[in-house]
Design an enzyme around this catalytic site. Structure first.
Site, PDB file in Angstrom:
ATOM      1  N   SER A  29       0.822  -1.224   0.000  1.00 15.19           N
ATOM      2  CA  SER A  29       0.000   0.000   0.000  1.00 15.19           C
ATOM      3  C   SER A  29       0.848   1.262   0.000  1.00 15.19           C
ATOM      4  O   SER A  29       1.693   1.440   0.883  1.00 15.19           O
ATOM      5  CB  SER A  29      -0.848   0.094   1.272  1.00 15.19           C
ATOM      6  OG  SER A  29      -1.825  -0.859   1.313  1.00 15.19           O
ATOM      7  N   HIS A  59      -3.128   0.293  -4.426  1.00 13.67           N
ATOM      8  CA  HIS A  59      -2.424  -0.796  -5.098  1.00 13.67           C
ATOM      9  C   HIS A  59      -2.694  -0.739  -6.589  1.00 13.67           C
ATOM     10  O   HIS A  59      -3.837  -0.920  -7.013  1.00 13.67           O
ATOM     11  CB  HIS A  59      -2.915  -2.155  -4.581  1.00 13.67           C
ATOM     12  CG  HIS A  59      -2.456  -2.481  -3.189  1.00 13.67           C
ATOM     13  ND1 HIS A  59      -1.424  -3.350  -2.932  1.00 13.67           N
ATOM     14  CD2 HIS A  59      -2.889  -2.051  -1.994  1.00 13.67           C
ATOM     15  CE1 HIS A  59      -1.250  -3.433  -1.627  1.00 13.67           C
ATOM     16  NE2 HIS A  59      -2.132  -2.664  -1.032  1.00 13.67           N
ATOM     17  N   HIS A  81      -4.172  -9.907  -2.056  1.00 12.98           N
ATOM     18  CA  HIS A  81      -4.395 -10.293  -0.656  1.00 12.98           C
ATOM     19  C   HIS A  81      -5.345 -11.482  -0.603  1.00 12.98           C
ATOM     20  O   HIS A  81      -6.311 -11.539  -1.368  1.00 12.98           O
ATOM     21  CB  HIS A  81      -5.043  -9.146   0.126  1.00 12.98           C
ATOM     22  CG  HIS A  81      -4.265  -7.876   0.119  1.00 12.98           C
ATOM     23  ND1 HIS A  81      -4.354  -6.952  -0.899  1.00 12.98           N
ATOM     24  CD2 HIS A  81      -3.378  -7.366   1.009  1.00 12.98           C
ATOM     25  CE1 HIS A  81      -3.554  -5.937  -0.636  1.00 12.98           C
ATOM     26  NE2 HIS A  81      -2.949  -6.158   0.515  1.00 12.98           N
ATOM     27  N   TYR A  83      -7.570 -11.970   1.500  1.00 14.50           N
ATOM     28  CA  TYR A  83      -8.936 -11.534   1.861  1.00 14.50           C
ATOM     29  C   TYR A  83      -9.744 -11.066   0.651  1.00 14.50           C
ATOM     30  O   TYR A  83     -10.968 -10.914   0.735  1.00 14.50           O
ATOM     31  CB  TYR A  83      -8.907 -10.435   2.941  1.00 14.50           C
ATOM     32  CG  TYR A  83      -8.274  -9.128   2.541  1.00 14.50           C
ATOM     33  CD1 TYR A  83      -8.873  -8.262   1.638  1.00 14.50           C
ATOM     34  CD2 TYR A  83      -7.062  -8.734   3.104  1.00 14.50           C
ATOM     35  CE1 TYR A  83      -8.287  -7.066   1.269  1.00 14.50           C
ATOM     36  CE2 TYR A  83      -6.459  -7.544   2.755  1.00 14.50           C
ATOM     37  CZ  TYR A  83      -7.075  -6.718   1.839  1.00 14.50           C
ATOM     38  OH  TYR A  83      -6.479  -5.541   1.480  1.00 14.50           O
ATOM     39  N   GLU A  84      -9.059 -10.831  -0.484  1.00 16.07           N
ATOM     40  CA  GLU A  84      -9.798 -10.442  -1.692  1.00 16.07           C
ATOM     41  C   GLU A  84     -10.533 -11.635  -2.297  1.00 16.07           C
ATOM     42  O   GLU A  84     -11.283 -11.480  -3.259  1.00 16.07           O
ATOM     43  CB  GLU A  84      -8.851  -9.822  -2.723  1.00 16.07           C
ATOM     44  CG  GLU A  84      -8.278  -8.491  -2.255  1.00 16.07           C
ATOM     45  CD  GLU A  84      -7.319  -7.889  -3.254  1.00 16.07           C
ATOM     46  OE1 GLU A  84      -7.780  -7.276  -4.221  1.00 16.07           O
ATOM     47  OE2 GLU A  84      -6.095  -8.040  -3.061  1.00 16.07           O
ATOM     48  N   ALA A 111       2.290  -2.563   4.790  1.00 17.43           N
ATOM     49  CA  ALA A 111       1.810  -1.672   5.839  1.00 17.43           C
ATOM     50  C   ALA A 111       1.434  -2.514   7.054  1.00 17.43           C
ATOM     51  O   ALA A 111       0.906  -3.622   6.902  1.00 17.43           O
ATOM     52  CB  ALA A 111       0.587  -0.914   5.334  1.00 17.43           C
ATOM     53  N   MET A 209      -2.004  -7.790   7.071  1.00 18.37           N
ATOM     54  CA  MET A 209      -2.903  -8.749   6.399  1.00 18.37           C
ATOM     55  C   MET A 209      -2.255  -9.410   5.189  1.00 18.37           C
ATOM     56  O   MET A 209      -2.946  -9.921   4.328  1.00 18.37           O
ATOM     57  CB  MET A 209      -4.177  -8.029   5.967  1.00 18.37           C
ATOM     58  CG  MET A 209      -4.955  -7.416   7.104  1.00 18.37           C
ATOM     59  SD  MET A 209      -6.337  -6.440   6.475  1.00 18.37           S
ATOM     60  CE  MET A 209      -6.878  -5.611   7.973  1.00 18.37           C
ATOM     61  N   SER A 210      -0.935  -9.361   5.115  1.00 13.60           N
ATOM     62  CA  SER A 210      -0.295  -9.954   3.920  1.00 13.60           C
ATOM     63  C   SER A 210       1.010 -10.620   4.316  1.00 13.60           C
ATOM     64  O   SER A 210       1.073 -11.288   5.343  1.00 13.60           O
ATOM     65  CB  SER A 210      -0.068  -8.854   2.874  1.00 13.60           C
ATOM     66  OG  SER A 210       0.722  -7.817   3.401  1.00 13.60           O
ATOM     67  N   ASN A 233      -0.214   2.824  11.682  1.00 18.47           N
ATOM     68  CA  ASN A 233      -1.095   3.148  12.826  1.00 18.47           C
ATOM     69  C   ASN A 233      -0.671   2.307  14.017  1.00 18.47           C
ATOM     70  O   ASN A 233      -0.005   1.278  13.863  1.00 18.47           O
ATOM     71  CB  ASN A 233      -2.553   2.806  12.471  1.00 18.47           C
ATOM     72  CG  ASN A 233      -2.713   1.356  12.055  1.00 18.47           C
ATOM     73  OD1 ASN A 233      -2.407   0.989  10.913  1.00 18.47           O
ATOM     74  ND2 ASN A 233      -3.153   0.531  12.968  1.00 18.47           N
ATOM     75  N   HIS A 245      -8.596   2.604   6.685  1.00 16.48           N
ATOM     76  CA  HIS A 245      -7.723   2.398   5.524  1.00 16.48           C
ATOM     77  C   HIS A 245      -7.167   3.726   5.030  1.00 16.48           C
ATOM     78  O   HIS A 245      -6.005   3.819   4.628  1.00 16.48           O
ATOM     79  CB  HIS A 245      -8.482   1.671   4.404  1.00 16.48           C
ATOM     80  CG  HIS A 245      -7.607   1.348   3.230  1.00 16.48           C
ATOM     81  ND1 HIS A 245      -6.484   0.543   3.339  1.00 16.48           N
ATOM     82  CD2 HIS A 245      -7.653   1.737   1.927  1.00 16.48           C
ATOM     83  CE1 HIS A 245      -5.889   0.453   2.150  1.00 16.48           C
ATOM     84  NE2 HIS A 245      -6.587   1.165   1.284  1.00 16.48           N
TER      85      HIS A 245
HETATM   86  N1  HPA Z   1      -4.063  -4.278  11.287  1.00 18.49           N
HETATM   87  C1  HPA Z   1      -3.929  -5.090  10.220  1.00 18.49           C
HETATM   88  N2  HPA Z   1      -3.342  -4.710   9.105  1.00 18.49           N
HETATM   89  C2  HPA Z   1      -2.867  -3.453   9.031  1.00 18.49           C
HETATM   90  C3  HPA Z   1      -3.003  -2.561  10.099  1.00 18.49           C
HETATM   91  C4  HPA Z   1      -3.625  -2.991  11.289  1.00 18.49           C
HETATM   92  O1  HPA Z   1      -3.767  -2.256  12.288  1.00 18.49           O
HETATM   93  N3  HPA Z   1      -2.435  -1.391   9.695  1.00 18.49           N
HETATM   94  C5  HPA Z   1      -2.001  -1.589   8.432  1.00 18.49           C
HETATM   95  N4  HPA Z   1      -2.238  -2.832   8.030  1.00 18.49           N
END
Ligand code: HPA
Length: 275
Positions: A29, A59, A81, A83-84, A111, A209-210, A233, A245
């Site tokens: 990302s 992306h 991903h 999850y897609e 990220a 998540m990846s 974050n 996001h």
């Molecule tokens: N959780 C999961 N995936 C992420 C996060 C998060 O807080 N921040 C960026 N990708």
């Protein structure tokens, strides 16, 4: 017919008959701007390779071949991903094609949310190890022994030698670099505060998540892996800020600016040390 490594290689060879990348870089990302530094870029849309496009904002869906400070590289701009709902097959195809192209190293970016309050948004974290909290494994199903062994070791999955080079490069460039353990959640929902408390007690430092499916596939086919993540974050429950996001894209840009400087130098140093 579903694309295979062989058919994907044939497409790549139509675009780039005689280009032999040494290093592959997967850009997460907001980190696509690294690919803009390529000299003489050749761009191949994922659709031409028979791969699904990433449906996530931030992306693109492009394979780019070119020279980064004199080193032939391939960039995957835009990630698939789990999850897609694409399943593991395109991710296997994607990574195994990099190996077939002749790459020895795969550099992953991504990220993450930080589970350590002292490592805040915008910081970089080099991954040392992972916890796979996905409900599956990308090597499930029949094993192709010509690609790799049925049971693959994940010791040193995030190569210590590569990380030593990365740490030295970051120090030379005065870019602060933390190190930590990545826990992979499937997403696309963010975690609950209770999950984050549990993950902290398990020894995780960052959550994303990846990365993990890609690392498992890469190690199976013998690619050396380095992974540098950008904190977008603090994980949910660790700060008053809501995790969104849009927020991840904003802080992804701050981390990306550092990665844009760090990654080309890291690749140069890697090729100098490892050949
Ligand atoms: N959780 C999961 N995936 C992420 C996060 C998060 O807080 N921040 C960026 N990708």
């Amino acid at each position: 017919m579903a694309p295979t490594v062989t058919s994907t290689m044939q497409v790549i060879r139509r675009y780039a008959a005689d280009f032999h990348p040494k290093v592959a870089i997967l850009l997460g990302s907001g980190m696509g701007s690294i690919a803009d530094q390529l000299a003489n870029p050749i761009t191949i849309p994922y659709s031409a390779l028979g791969l699904p496009a990433s449906g996530v904002a931030g992306h693109a869906s492009l394979m780019m071949l070119g020279n980064l400070h004199g080193v032939p590289v391939v960039c995957l701009k835009g990630r698939l991903h789990v999850y897609e709902g694409v399943g593991y097959e395109p991710i296997r195809l994607w990574i195994r094609t990099l190996k077939q192209l002749g790459c020895a190293q795969l550099i992953l970016t991504g990220a993450v949310g930080s589970l350590r309050t002292e490592v805040g948004p915008g910081e970089l974290v080099a991954i040392t190890d992972h916890i796979n909290f996905h409900p599956g494994n990308p090597l499930m199903g029949p094993n192709d022994e010509t690609v790799g062994p049925r049971f693959v070791s994940l010791e040193n999955a995030y190569d210590d030698g590569l990380r030593d080079i990365l740490v030295a490069t970051a120090a030379r460039l005065n870019i602060p670099l933390y190190q930590g353990v990545y826990i992979a959640t499937l997403g696309p929902s963010f975690e609950t505060p209770a999950e984050i408390r549990a993950f902290r007690s398990w020894g995780a430092d960052v959550v994303g998540m990846s990365v993990v499916p890609e690392v498992i596939i890469a190690r199976h086919c013998g690619l050396q892996v380095a992974c540098i993540t950008g904190v977008t974050n603090l994980a949910v429950g660790l700060s008053k800020e809501k995790v969104t996001h849009e927020g991840t894209l904003q802080f992804g840009e701050i981390a990306a600016r550092k990665l844009v400087k760090l990654i080309p130098e890291f690749i140069k140093d890697t090729v100098n040390v490892l050949g």
